[in-house]
Design a protein around this motif. Structure first.
Motif, short mmCIF file in Angstrom:
data_model
loop_
_atom_site.label_atom_id
_atom_site.label_comp_id
_atom_site.label_asym_id
_atom_site.label_seq_id
_atom_site.Cartn_x
_atom_site.Cartn_y
_atom_site.Cartn_z
N UNK A 48 0.84 -1.13 -0.03
CA UNK A 48 0.00 0.07 -0.06
C UNK A 48 0.96 1.44 -0.02
N UNK A 49 2.15 1.15 0.11
CA UNK A 49 3.03 2.36 0.24
C UNK A 49 3.17 2.77 1.94
N UNK A 50 4.32 2.81 2.14
CA UNK A 50 4.78 3.18 3.59
C UNK A 50 5.16 4.74 3.47
N UNK A 51 5.55 5.31 2.41
CA UNK A 51 5.81 6.84 2.48
C UNK A 51 5.10 7.28 1.41
N UNK A 53 3.89 9.06 -1.89
CA UNK A 53 4.49 9.25 -3.26
C UNK A 53 4.81 7.80 -4.11
N UNK A 54 4.89 6.78 -3.06
CA UNK A 54 5.20 5.76 -3.73
C UNK A 54 3.95 4.87 -4.10
N UNK A 80 13.29 8.25 -6.52
CA UNK A 80 13.89 8.05 -5.29
C UNK A 80 14.35 6.63 -5.10
N UNK A 81 13.76 5.79 -6.05
CA UNK A 81 13.78 4.31 -5.86
C UNK A 81 15.50 3.99 -6.44
N UNK A 82 16.06 3.21 -5.50
CA UNK A 82 17.53 2.96 -6.17
C UNK A 82 17.42 1.72 -7.09
N UNK A 83 18.47 1.54 -7.89
CA UNK A 83 18.82 0.62 -8.75
C UNK A 83 19.00 -0.81 -7.96
#
Length: 104
Positions: A48-51, A53-54, A80-83
């Motif tokens: 569901x998204x913890x922060x 904008x995700x 903001x998501x890393x590779x």
């Protein structure tokens, strides 16, 4: 005419062979393990998204693209998501994608 049909059939077989390494179905059970390890901090344990904008995976957000498109995002990162290339191999990423598709 037969020669043209044979060429088309050969091209289809070759294309299927070339894509077979990426086009296998992922294992959602294994994907859940990787998701819980790498993704829950931002995307939440249930997707569901913890922060803010995700994507909310339970609503299908972010999942309206092909597995190959999602694989590309996981490999390279986005915003903001890393590779994740280097943390997970391609098979593990496809497992995560298969798991994400179960959250809807």
């Amino acid at each position: 005419m037969k020669n043209h049909t044979a060429k088309i059939n050969l091209m289809v077989v070759l294309l299927a062979f070339l894509l077979s390494g990426v086009a296998h179905a992922g294992n959602p059970g294994e994907g859940a393990k990787k998701y819980n390890r790498y993704c829950t901090g931002c995307h939440g344990s249930g997707g569901r998204g913890a922060i803010p904008g995700v994507p909310d995976f339970t609503r299908g957000e972010g999942l309206l693209q092909s597995d190959i498109g999602l694989l590309s995002v996981l490999k390279a990162g986005k915003g903001m998501m890393p590779a994740f290339m280097g943390r997970m191999n391609e098979t593990e990423m496809l497992d995560v994608i298969a798991y994400l598709r179960t959250l809807r």
